[in-house]
Write a protein that holds these residues in place. Structure first.
Motif, PDB file in Angstrom:
ATOM      1  N   LEU A  27       0.814  -1.223   0.000  1.00 21.65           N
ATOM      2  CA  LEU A  27       0.000   0.000   0.000  1.00 21.65           C
ATOM      3  C   LEU A  27       0.845   1.269   0.000  1.00 21.65           C
ATOM      4  O   LEU A  27       0.298   2.373   0.061  1.00 21.65           O
ATOM      5  CB  LEU A  27      -0.932   0.000   1.222  1.00 21.65           C
ATOM      6  N   ASN A  28       2.178   1.090  -0.057  1.00 22.42           N
ATOM      7  CA  ASN A  28       3.084   2.244  -0.024  1.00 22.42           C
ATOM      8  C   ASN A  28       2.794   3.170   1.153  1.00 22.42           C
ATOM      9  O   ASN A  28       2.747   4.393   0.997  1.00 22.42           O
ATOM     10  CB  ASN A  28       3.034   3.027  -1.347  1.00 22.42           C
ATOM     11  N   LEU A  29       2.583   2.573   2.321  1.00 23.32           N
ATOM     12  CA  LEU A  29       2.294   3.365   3.521  1.00 23.32           C
ATOM     13  C   LEU A  29       3.566   4.059   3.996  1.00 23.32           C
ATOM     14  O   LEU A  29       4.666   3.538   3.832  1.00 23.32           O
ATOM     15  CB  LEU A  29       1.746   2.462   4.633  1.00 23.32           C
ATOM     16  N   GLU A  30       3.385   5.212   4.587  1.00 23.03           N
ATOM     17  CA  GLU A  30       4.529   5.980   5.080  1.00 23.03           C
ATOM     18  C   GLU A  30       4.757   5.744   6.565  1.00 23.03           C
ATOM     19  O   GLU A  30       4.976   6.689   7.326  1.00 23.03           O
ATOM     20  CB  GLU A  30       4.331   7.455   4.762  1.00 23.03           C
ATOM     21  N   ILE A  31       4.683   4.489   6.962  1.00 25.18           N
ATOM     22  CA  ILE A  31       4.969   4.111   8.339  1.00 25.18           C
ATOM     23  C   ILE A  31       5.865   2.878   8.303  1.00 25.18           C
ATOM     24  O   ILE A  31       5.931   2.186   7.288  1.00 25.18           O
ATOM     25  CB  ILE A  31       3.689   3.805   9.170  1.00 25.18           C
ATOM     26  N   ALA A  32       6.524   2.630   9.405  1.00 27.24           N
ATOM     27  CA  ALA A  32       7.334   1.419   9.515  1.00 27.24           C
ATOM     28  C   ALA A  32       6.428   0.248   9.873  1.00 27.24           C
ATOM     29  O   ALA A  32       5.454   0.426  10.617  1.00 27.24           O
ATOM     30  CB  ALA A  32       8.396   1.604  10.595  1.00 27.24           C
ATOM     31  N   PRO A  33       6.704  -0.939   9.355  1.00 29.86           N
ATOM     32  CA  PRO A  33       5.884  -2.103   9.708  1.00 29.86           C
ATOM     33  C   PRO A  33       5.772  -2.301  11.223  1.00 29.86           C
ATOM     34  O   PRO A  33       4.720  -2.701  11.719  1.00 29.86           O
ATOM     35  CB  PRO A  33       6.628  -3.268   9.054  1.00 29.86           C
ATOM     36  N   SER A  34       6.815  -1.969  11.954  1.00 27.28           N
ATOM     37  CA  SER A  34       6.795  -2.133  13.409  1.00 27.28           C
ATOM     38  C   SER A  34       5.808  -1.196  14.094  1.00 27.28           C
ATOM     39  O   SER A  34       5.461  -1.398  15.258  1.00 27.28           O
ATOM     40  CB  SER A  34       8.196  -1.919  13.985  1.00 27.28           C
TER      41      SER A  34
ATOM     42  N   GLU B 273     -10.402   3.750  12.242  1.00 24.44           N
ATOM     43  CA  GLU B 273      -9.598   4.507  13.194  1.00 24.44           C
ATOM     44  C   GLU B 273      -8.238   3.899  13.508  1.00 24.44           C
ATOM     45  O   GLU B 273      -7.345   4.601  13.966  1.00 24.44           O
ATOM     46  CB  GLU B 273     -10.373   4.696  14.490  1.00 24.44           C
ATOM     47  N   GLY B 274      -8.057   2.630  13.303  1.00 23.12           N
ATOM     48  CA  GLY B 274      -6.762   2.019  13.566  1.00 23.12           C
ATOM     49  C   GLY B 274      -5.751   2.426  12.515  1.00 23.12           C
ATOM     50  O   GLY B 274      -5.277   3.549  12.497  1.00 23.12           O
ATOM     51  N   LEU B 275      -5.459   1.529  11.598  1.00 28.87           N
ATOM     52  CA  LEU B 275      -4.507   1.809  10.525  1.00 28.87           C
ATOM     53  C   LEU B 275      -5.122   2.699   9.450  1.00 28.87           C
ATOM     54  O   LEU B 275      -4.424   3.356   8.703  1.00 28.87           O
ATOM     55  CB  LEU B 275      -4.022   0.483   9.916  1.00 28.87           C
ATOM     56  N   GLY B 276      -6.449   2.721   9.381  1.00 32.74           N
ATOM     57  CA  GLY B 276      -7.130   3.622   8.462  1.00 32.74           C
ATOM     58  C   GLY B 276      -7.328   3.088   7.058  1.00 32.74           C
ATOM     59  O   GLY B 276      -7.545   3.850   6.127  1.00 32.74           O
ATOM     60  N   LEU B 277      -7.258   1.769   6.898  1.00 35.57           N
ATOM     61  CA  LEU B 277      -7.441   1.194   5.568  1.00 35.57           C
ATOM     62  C   LEU B 277      -8.901   1.248   5.150  1.00 35.57           C
ATOM     63  O   LEU B 277      -9.808   1.204   5.974  1.00 35.57           O
ATOM     64  CB  LEU B 277      -6.958  -0.256   5.546  1.00 35.57           C
ATOM     65  N   ASP B 278      -9.128   1.320   3.840  1.00 33.11           N
ATOM     66  CA  ASP B 278     -10.488   1.251   3.309  1.00 33.11           C
ATOM     67  C   ASP B 278     -10.643  -0.052   2.526  1.00 33.11           C
ATOM     68  O   ASP B 278      -9.725  -0.864   2.464  1.00 33.11           O
ATOM     69  CB  ASP B 278     -10.814   2.477   2.458  1.00 33.11           C
ATOM     70  N   SER B 279     -11.801  -0.236   1.923  1.00 32.80           N
ATOM     71  CA  SER B 279     -12.081  -1.506   1.252  1.00 32.80           C
ATOM     72  C   SER B 279     -11.144  -1.762   0.070  1.00 32.80           C
ATOM     73  O   SER B 279     -10.773  -2.906  -0.184  1.00 32.80           O
ATOM     74  CB  SER B 279     -13.544  -1.564   0.804  1.00 32.80           C
TER      75      SER B 279
ATOM     76  N   ASN C 284     -16.218 -13.944   1.214  1.00 28.55           N
ATOM     77  CA  ASN C 284     -16.050 -14.719   2.447  1.00 28.55           C
ATOM     78  C   ASN C 284     -16.725 -13.978   3.595  1.00 28.55           C
ATOM     79  O   ASN C 284     -16.396 -12.831   3.883  1.00 28.55           O
ATOM     80  CB  ASN C 284     -14.558 -14.925   2.738  1.00 28.55           C
ATOM     81  N   GLU C 285     -17.671 -14.644   4.245  1.00 30.94           N
ATOM     82  CA  GLU C 285     -18.415 -13.998   5.320  1.00 30.94           C
ATOM     83  C   GLU C 285     -17.544 -13.697   6.541  1.00 30.94           C
ATOM     84  O   GLU C 285     -17.937 -12.923   7.408  1.00 30.94           O
ATOM     85  CB  GLU C 285     -19.624 -14.840   5.721  1.00 30.94           C
ATOM     86  N   ASP C 286     -16.365 -14.269   6.612  1.00 31.81           N
ATOM     87  CA  ASP C 286     -15.458 -14.029   7.740  1.00 31.81           C
ATOM     88  C   ASP C 286     -14.480 -12.877   7.489  1.00 31.81           C
ATOM     89  O   ASP C 286     -13.612 -12.619   8.324  1.00 31.81           O
ATOM     90  CB  ASP C 286     -14.655 -15.295   8.057  1.00 31.81           C
ATOM     91  N   ASN C 287     -14.592 -12.176   6.365  1.00 34.28           N
ATOM     92  CA  ASN C 287     -13.622 -11.136   6.034  1.00 34.28           C
ATOM     93  C   ASN C 287     -13.514 -10.048   7.093  1.00 34.28           C
ATOM     94  O   ASN C 287     -12.408  -9.580   7.385  1.00 34.28           O
ATOM     95  CB  ASN C 287     -13.920 -10.506   4.673  1.00 34.28           C
ATOM     96  N   LEU C 288     -14.634  -9.636   7.671  1.00 35.36           N
ATOM     97  CA  LEU C 288     -14.560  -8.605   8.711  1.00 35.36           C
ATOM     98  C   LEU C 288     -13.714  -9.078   9.880  1.00 35.36           C
ATOM     99  O   LEU C 288     -12.921  -8.321  10.431  1.00 35.36           O
ATOM    100  CB  LEU C 288     -15.954  -8.193   9.189  1.00 35.36           C
ATOM    101  N   LYS C 289     -13.857 -10.333  10.239  1.00 33.07           N
ATOM    102  CA  LYS C 289     -13.051 -10.903  11.323  1.00 33.07           C
ATOM    103  C   LYS C 289     -11.602 -11.075  10.882  1.00 33.07           C
ATOM    104  O   LYS C 289     -10.673 -10.712  11.605  1.00 33.07           O
ATOM    105  CB  LYS C 289     -13.640 -12.238  11.769  1.00 33.07           C
ATOM    106  N   ILE C 290     -11.389 -11.618   9.689  1.00 33.05           N
ATOM    107  CA  ILE C 290     -10.035 -11.878   9.181  1.00 33.05           C
ATOM    108  C   ILE C 290      -9.231 -10.585   9.125  1.00 33.05           C
ATOM    109  O   ILE C 290      -8.075 -10.541   9.539  1.00 33.05           O
ATOM    110  CB  ILE C 290     -10.088 -12.534   7.782  1.00 33.05           C
ATOM    111  N   PHE C 291      -9.826  -9.528   8.629  1.00 32.02           N
ATOM    112  CA  PHE C 291      -9.125  -8.261   8.448  1.00 32.02           C
ATOM    113  C   PHE C 291      -9.355  -7.276   9.591  1.00 32.02           C
ATOM    114  O   PHE C 291      -9.105  -6.088   9.441  1.00 32.02           O
ATOM    115  CB  PHE C 291      -9.526  -7.614   7.107  1.00 32.02           C
ATOM    116  N   SER C 292      -9.806  -7.758  10.730  1.00 35.34           N
ATOM    117  CA  SER C 292     -10.064  -6.852  11.851  1.00 35.34           C
ATOM    118  C   SER C 292      -8.776  -6.304  12.453  1.00 35.34           C
ATOM    119  O   SER C 292      -8.758  -5.186  12.967  1.00 35.34           O
ATOM    120  CB  SER C 292     -10.924  -7.532  12.916  1.00 35.34           C
TER     121      SER C 292
END
Length: 94
Positions: free
Chosen positions: A25-32, A43-49, A71-79
């Motif tokens: 995603l070319n984010l401007e943060i460190a993975p850590s 509100e967390g990392l701020g990703l969208d769909s 997949n009906e579990d996507n909200l849980k998987i990507f939480s």
């Protein structure tokens, strides 16, 4: 000493998945800087769909299994980073 919740993903996998998210995603943060239990959406990392779709594509290619949009579990998987890493740990073939 802080206690962590049980997880099937080890620290190395959490780091690898965080690195995949940042690079894809070319984010401007460190993975850590991605907290394992913070939300990926909003509100967390701020990703969208669209971001989640890109992450799903990269994860699918890297770990050899499909993450399907219906997949009906996507909200849980990507939480959170931890929930995504746990799902990868349970399903990866690579």
């Amino acid at each position: 000493m802080t206690e962590t919740t049980p997880s099937s993903a080890d620290a190395a996998l959490l780091t690898e998945v965080a690195e995949l998210i940042v690079s894809s995603l070319n984010l401007e943060i460190a993975p850590s800087e991605i907290e394992a239990d913070a939300p990926l959406y909003g509100e967390g990392l701020g990703l969208d769909s669209i971001d989640i779709l890109e992450v799903a594509l990269v994860v699918s290619k890297r770990f050899g299994f499909s993450l399907r949009a219906d997949n009906e579990d996507n909200l849980k998987i990507f939480s959170s980073l931890r929930s995504l890493a746990d799902y990868i740990a349970a399903h990866r073939v690579a």
